[in-house]
Write a protein that holds these residues in place. Structure first.
Motif, short mmCIF file in Angstrom:
data_model
loop_
_atom_site.label_atom_id
_atom_site.label_comp_id
_atom_site.label_asym_id
_atom_site.label_seq_id
_atom_site.Cartn_x
_atom_site.Cartn_y
_atom_site.Cartn_z
N GLU A 47 1.11 -1.32 0.09
CA GLU A 47 0.20 0.12 -0.06
C GLU A 47 1.03 1.78 -0.07
N THR A 48 0.24 2.46 -0.62
CA THR A 48 1.25 3.43 -0.47
C THR A 48 0.91 4.68 0.46
N ALA A 49 1.13 5.57 0.47
CA ALA A 49 1.91 6.76 0.68
C ALA A 49 0.17 7.10 1.29
N PHE A 50 -0.02 6.99 2.90
CA PHE A 50 -0.87 6.87 3.82
C PHE A 50 -2.68 6.49 2.39
N GLU A 51 -2.80 5.37 2.61
CA GLU A 51 -2.87 4.28 2.44
C GLU A 51 -2.91 2.73 2.99
N GLU A 52 -1.75 3.55 4.09
CA GLU A 52 -1.30 1.56 4.32
C GLU A 52 -2.56 1.80 5.77
N ARG B 203 12.44 2.84 14.62
CA ARG B 203 11.25 3.75 13.75
C ARG B 203 11.67 2.39 12.40
N ALA B 204 9.80 1.98 11.93
CA ALA B 204 10.83 1.84 10.48
C ALA B 204 9.40 2.34 9.61
N ASP B 205 9.14 1.89 8.69
CA ASP B 205 8.87 2.77 7.28
C ASP B 205 7.81 1.88 6.98
N MET B 206 6.44 2.22 6.35
CA MET B 206 5.69 0.80 5.68
C MET B 206 5.25 0.91 4.53
N ASP B 207 5.48 1.30 3.95
CA ASP B 207 4.59 2.43 2.77
C ASP B 207 5.63 1.54 1.36
N ALA B 208 4.50 1.44 0.68
CA ALA B 208 5.48 0.97 -0.75
C ALA B 208 5.67 2.01 -1.80
N LEU B 209 6.11 1.64 -3.21
CA LEU B 209 6.23 2.68 -4.45
C LEU B 209 5.23 2.15 -5.34
N PHE B 210 4.84 2.83 -6.21
CA PHE B 210 3.48 2.88 -8.08
C PHE B 210 5.20 2.48 -8.78
N ILE B 211 5.07 1.01 -8.81
CA ILE B 211 6.15 0.30 -9.53
C ILE B 211 4.78 -1.09 -9.28
N GLN B 212 4.90 -0.82 -10.94
CA GLN B 212 4.58 -2.79 -11.86
C GLN B 212 5.75 -4.03 -11.30
N GLU B 213 5.39 -4.68 -10.16
CA GLU B 213 6.31 -5.85 -10.18
C GLU B 213 6.91 -6.52 -10.66
N ARG B 214 7.83 -6.74 -11.20
CA ARG B 214 8.05 -7.94 -12.28
C ARG B 214 9.03 -9.67 -11.86
N ASN B 215 9.31 -9.07 -10.71
CA ASN B 215 8.80 -11.05 -10.45
C ASN B 215 8.30 -11.64 -10.09
N THR B 216 8.81 -13.04 -10.42
CA THR B 216 7.73 -14.00 -10.46
C THR B 216 6.83 -15.29 -8.92
N PHE B 217 7.92 -15.20 -7.87
CA PHE B 217 7.84 -15.35 -7.11
C PHE B 217 6.91 -15.34 -6.51
N ALA B 218 5.75 -16.82 -5.62
CA ALA B 218 4.41 -16.89 -4.70
C ALA B 218 4.47 -15.01 -4.27
N HIS B 219 5.75 -14.15 -3.59
CA HIS B 219 4.71 -14.14 -2.66
C HIS B 219 4.83 -11.91 -3.38
N LYS B 220 4.44 -12.16 -4.94
CA LYS B 220 4.70 -10.88 -5.92
C LYS B 220 3.46 -10.03 -5.51
N SER B 221 3.89 -8.68 -5.33
CA SER B 221 2.76 -7.81 -5.50
C SER B 221 0.93 -8.48 -6.06
N ARG B 222 0.14 -8.26 -5.32
CA ARG B 222 -1.14 -8.74 -5.55
C ARG B 222 -1.96 -7.41 -6.09
N HIS B 223 -0.83 -6.45 -6.35
CA HIS B 223 -1.48 -4.93 -6.59
C HIS B 223 -1.04 -4.03 -7.12
N ASP B 224 -1.98 -4.16 -8.28
CA ASP B 224 -1.17 -3.74 -9.84
C ASP B 224 -1.19 -2.33 -9.24
N GLY B 225 0.03 -2.03 -10.39
CA GLY B 225 1.10 -1.03 -10.59
C GLY B 225 1.76 -0.80 -8.65
#
Length: 390
Positions: free
Chosen positions: A26-31, A74-96
């Motif tokens: 999840e990206t900024a302020f939507e986590e 402190r740990a950060d917890m947000d993601a980026l607006f990047i389309q993942e190109r990995n193929t492993f089982a835990h790859k992103s399920r949120h497009d983009g």
């Protein structure tokens, strides 16, 4: 490596947490789901949990003994607006969207530390576990501070930890002083007179003016800034025109500035302004300049001496002297943890993620956090607490 057996035994659980977070970025302020997942884990460990600072931030409190000293991790917890190109089982399920910077791993390591410390409580004082939203360009740290972070959780000092590719896995790098550069953005809108491309003399060409300006901006670092002061000025966007046979009315340039001192920040901003005004006047076009138009710029991430010594003690205790770099080259990348370091003395350290040939660089669509370093990062957090709160 000196890692407690109980931390090693947490490895499988931390890997599961990390890969869950990676699957659902999840990206900024939507986590919201991320924050709830983290809050539920912290509550299950028996910590007092507060949600909502900085919109989606989570802060948990753990105390032991009768000491009055308080530290924040402190740990950060947000993601980026990047389309993942990995193929492993835990790859992103949120497009983009993807965890292309390892914030999933940062959160998992801090959760592991909270779990271990809640069970063992081998410290005297209070620990605040800060899970921060919106590090990636949206200044979530600043938002949490503005919402009363350090009034509600009055830490004496604050610490951050970030993974770093091309540092050997599980090694540490940290030093007092500047670790990460400042970050400023700028937008320049050049307005000319549109005309037919075959009759350029009837208009004022904003594209030609912008080309001259781009070249001139590259002289700021080499001819205005002291060569002993690292700095970068980069144009990252050019937007102009929409057809082949017309000169457009305007050009939009956007870019970024990185450096390691407030004085250099001001020098560069002043020079950008002067160059824009002079060049545009010479070409008969007008210009509008905006600095940090969407978000506040990030200050320099600057480590305090005493807190850095605590971090070094913890890193050496976990990884050994040979696995701790005490003089890393500061990064031209930026971190909004710098806002917290403006409020409280503290330290920001790097933990090695391993070769970028296998895990790729940060902000790369093939990046993945190295799960093998999860116990090392957690052991560092635990040792830091036990060292700072003896």
């Amino acid at each position: 490596m000196s890692i407690a057996n109980d931390i090693q035994q947490l490895h499988a659980r931390m890997r599961e947490w990390r890969q869950h977070l990676h699957r659902f970025p999840e990206t900024a302020f939507e986590e919201t789901q991320t924050a709830q997942f983290i809050a539920d884990k912290l509550s299950s460990f028996g910590l007092e949990v507060h949600q909502g600072l900085g919109t989606t931030g989570v802060v948990a409190t753990l105390s032991a003994g009768n000491g009055d000293r308080k530290i924040a991790l402190r740990a950060d917890m947000d993601a980026l607006f990047i389309q993942e190109r990995n193929t492993f089982a835990h790859k992103s399920r949120h497009d983009g969207k993807m965890h292309a910077c390892g914030h999933d791993g940062h959160s998992a390591m801090l959760l592991g530390a909270a779990c271990y410390l809640a069970e063992h409580r081998n410290f005297n004082g209070t620990v605040y576990f800060i899970f921060q939203p919106a590090e990636e360009g949206r200044a979530g740290a600043r938002q949490m501070i503005d919402d009363g972070l350090f009034e509600q959780f009055p830490a004496d000092c604050v610490f951050g930890l970030h993974n770093f590719p091309d540092i050997p896995p599980g090694h540490f790098a940290v030093k007092p002083g500047a670790m990460m550069a400042s970050f400023d953005c700028f937008e320049i809108i050049i307005a000319g007179q549109a005309t037919h491309a075959a009759m350029p003399h009837l208009g004022n060409d904003a594209i030609v003016a912008s080309a001259q300006l781009i070249t001139a901006l590259q002289t700021i670092v080499s001819r205005t800034v002291n060569p002993a002061d690292p700095a970068v000025v980069s144009i990252t966007q050019i937007h102009a025109g929409n057809t082949w046979n017309a000169l457009p009315e305007s050009v939009v340039l956007r870019g970024t500035v990185r450096c390691f001192s407030g004085a250099v920040q001001k020098t560069i901003a002043d020079k950008i302004t002067r160059l824009v005004n002079a060049i545009c006047e010479g070409f008969g076009v007008s210009a509008q300049i905006r600095f940090n138009p969407e978000n506040p710029g990030y200050p320099v991430t600057f480590n305090a001496e005493a807190e850095t010594n605590l971090a070094l003690q913890a890193a050496v205790a976990v990884a050994g002297e040979d696995c701790v770099d005490r003089q890393p080259v500061a990064s031209m990348g930026s971190e909004d943890f710098a806002f917290m370091l403006q409020e409280k003395p503290g330290c920001y350290a790097w933990i090695g993620n391993g070769s970028s040939e296998n895990s790729c660089l940060l902000h790369n669509p093939h990046y993945d956090f190295n799960d093998e370093i999860l116990p090392v990062g957690t052991a560092y957090w635990v040792k830091l607490v036990e060292t700072a709160l003896r």
